[in-house]
Motif scaffolding. Structure first.
Motif, PDB file in Angstrom:
ATOM      1  N   TYR A 103       3.362   0.242   7.411  1.00 44.43           N
ATOM      2  CA  TYR A 103       3.998   1.226   6.529  1.00 44.43           C
ATOM      3  C   TYR A 103       5.175   1.881   7.244  1.00 44.43           C
ATOM      4  O   TYR A 103       6.229   2.107   6.636  1.00 44.43           O
ATOM      5  CB  TYR A 103       2.980   2.279   6.107  1.00 44.43           C
ATOM      6  N   LYS A 159       0.823  -1.205   0.000  1.00 36.89           N
ATOM      7  CA  LYS A 159       0.000   0.000   0.000  1.00 36.89           C
ATOM      8  C   LYS A 159       0.859   1.257   0.000  1.00 36.89           C
ATOM      9  O   LYS A 159       1.894   1.324   0.668  1.00 36.89           O
ATOM     10  CB  LYS A 159      -0.920   0.013   1.226  1.00 36.89           C
ATOM     11  N   GLU A 202      -1.131   7.194   0.428  1.00 37.04           N
ATOM     12  CA  GLU A 202      -2.517   7.664   0.286  1.00 37.04           C
ATOM     13  C   GLU A 202      -3.532   6.528   0.409  1.00 37.04           C
ATOM     14  O   GLU A 202      -4.740   6.773   0.495  1.00 37.04           O
ATOM     15  CB  GLU A 202      -2.706   8.374  -1.046  1.00 37.04           C
ATOM     16  N   GLU A 203      -3.075   5.289   0.443  1.00 39.19           N
ATOM     17  CA  GLU A 203      -3.976   4.133   0.534  1.00 39.19           C
ATOM     18  C   GLU A 203      -4.118   3.605   1.960  1.00 39.19           C
ATOM     19  O   GLU A 203      -4.892   2.683   2.205  1.00 39.19           O
ATOM     20  CB  GLU A 203      -3.473   3.013  -0.369  1.00 39.19           C
ATOM     21  N   LEU A 204      -3.382   4.200   2.905  1.00 46.28           N
ATOM     22  CA  LEU A 204      -3.428   3.712   4.280  1.00 46.28           C
ATOM     23  C   LEU A 204      -4.784   4.028   4.902  1.00 46.28           C
ATOM     24  O   LEU A 204      -5.242   5.164   4.865  1.00 46.28           O
ATOM     25  CB  LEU A 204      -2.314   4.356   5.104  1.00 46.28           C
ATOM     26  N   GLU A 205      -5.405   3.024   5.473  1.00 38.72           N
ATOM     27  CA  GLU A 205      -6.735   3.193   6.048  1.00 38.72           C
ATOM     28  C   GLU A 205      -6.770   2.890   7.544  1.00 38.72           C
ATOM     29  O   GLU A 205      -7.332   3.655   8.312  1.00 38.72           O
ATOM     30  CB  GLU A 205      -7.743   2.286   5.318  1.00 38.72           C
ATOM     31  N   THR A 206      -6.192   1.778   7.929  1.00 36.14           N
ATOM     32  CA  THR A 206      -6.314   1.323   9.311  1.00 36.14           C
ATOM     33  C   THR A 206      -5.035   1.600  10.102  1.00 36.14           C
ATOM     34  O   THR A 206      -3.978   1.927   9.543  1.00 36.14           O
ATOM     35  CB  THR A 206      -6.590  -0.187   9.342  1.00 36.14           C
ATOM     36  N   GLN A 243      -1.261  11.908   7.836  1.00 36.17           N
ATOM     37  CA  GLN A 243      -2.223  10.897   8.268  1.00 36.17           C
ATOM     38  C   GLN A 243      -1.630   9.926   9.279  1.00 36.17           C
ATOM     39  O   GLN A 243      -2.359   9.270  10.022  1.00 36.17           O
ATOM     40  CB  GLN A 243      -2.789  10.124   7.066  1.00 36.17           C
ATOM     41  N   ASP A 266      -2.402  -0.782   8.896  1.00 39.64           N
ATOM     42  CA  ASP A 266      -1.728  -0.292   7.689  1.00 39.64           C
ATOM     43  C   ASP A 266      -0.614   0.693   8.044  1.00 39.64           C
ATOM     44  O   ASP A 266       0.495   0.625   7.514  1.00 39.64           O
ATOM     45  CB  ASP A 266      -2.723   0.418   6.762  1.00 39.64           C
ATOM     46  N   LYS A 267      -0.927   1.621   8.926  1.00 39.88           N
ATOM     47  CA  LYS A 267       0.021   2.700   9.249  1.00 39.88           C
ATOM     48  C   LYS A 267       1.264   2.170   9.963  1.00 39.88           C
ATOM     49  O   LYS A 267       2.384   2.613   9.683  1.00 39.88           O
ATOM     50  CB  LYS A 267      -0.680   3.766  10.085  1.00 39.88           C
TER      51      LYS A 267
END
Length: 286
Positions: free
Chosen positions: A177, A163, A166-170, A191, A173-174
């Motif tokens: 990343y 990802k 700009e595709e990080l949601e949860t 974000q 994810d963060k």
């Protein structure tokens, strides 16, 4: 602003293993183990980070041990090299952490669950497309869970996470990343900075706040890891080259055998690339 590589032993423990910044580890474990839910409210880091005192790199892995508020023990390990026996060591460490809870003669009911969380910088399970995979004891044929859920192996395979920012949601994810990309970032993404624990992790990872000794140890570890990766790559290339060479040699011998009654030794040698001596040995072996 530049950040240290969280995937090195030194940086990983400095970020996640500091007793003064337990909120970082709590947020990370909630993200990976509990889908971002606040299941873990507090924990005790059993082997807190200490500044390096001894020069050199002994291992390419590191484990952090923590006891959660529900009495579970979690072993967290960052592994950057796919070394032989690694998968056995994970199981051994989990079983050991489970067994050493009891003193001689103590009641087995006092045993608390153990989770072995391993983050790898390589693919361990190429047949699985999941970034996070979880393993527990099950019956082989019916896949029924064992009566208790006391030992669980959890893996996070960083190469499988693709990802973009700009595709990080949860929260999950963060954090993944962060592990995979923090070193290449120059600022804290907005974000991600919105999560207090991740913002704190970036602050800990700021190279400007490290001592000269810490920076030197970090550099030594990164050089060591790169040297080991190069050695593994070279060994794989040599093995492939040898396998191809052996296959070509076997093919040449098969061709030569079929020409023994058709051509003279010199012509067979010229055609197959074998030596005269090898052709003569084939004749003698018939």
């Amino acid at each position: 602003m530049r950040f240290i590589n969280p995937k090195t032993d030194f940086a990983f423990k400095k970020i996640f293993g500091d007793e003064q910044n337990k909120e970082i580890l709590i947020s990370f474990l909630n993200a990976i183990l509990y889908q971002g839910n606040s299941a873990i409210e507090s924990l005790e880091i059993l082997n807190p980070y200490q500044p390096p005192k001894i020069r050199g790199v002994k291992d390419t892995y590191l484990d952090i041990r923590a006891k959660l508020n529900n009495e579970q023990t979690v072993i967290i390990e960052m592994q950057v090299l796919n070394v032989e026996g690694f998968e056995k060591r994970i199981l051994y460490n989990a079983a050991k952490a489970y067994s050493i809870q009891l003193d001689t003669g103590a009641d087995y009911t006092l045993l608390n669950p153990v989770i072995a969380l391993t983050i790898t910088d390589f693919e361990m399970f190429p047949n699985l497309d999941k970034v996070i995979s979880r393993f527990v004891l099950k019956e082989r044929d019916y896949l029924v869970d064992y009566l208790i859920y006391d030992i669980e192996l959890v893996f996070v395979e960083l190469p499988k996470f693709g990802k973009k920012l700009e595709e990080l949601e949860t929260l999950t994810d963060k954090w993944i990343y962060f592990l995979k990309n923090a070193k290449s970032l120059e600022v804290v993404p907005e974000q991600m900075g919105e999560v207090q624990a991740i913002q704190k992790a970036f602050e800990v990872a700021n190279r400007a706040d490290l001592t000269r000794e810490e920076l030197e140890d970090l550099e030594h570890q990164e050089i060591y890891i790169q040297d080991q990766r190069n050695a593994i790559t070279k060994a794989v290339k040599q093995a492939v080259k040898q396998a191809v060479s052996q296959a070509m040699k076997e093919k040449a011998l098969e061709i030569a055998k079929g020409l023994l009654d058709v051509l003279d030794e010199a012509t067979i040698a010229q055609t197959t690339g074998l030596s005269i001596e090898e052709i003569q040995k084939l004749k003698q072996a018939r």
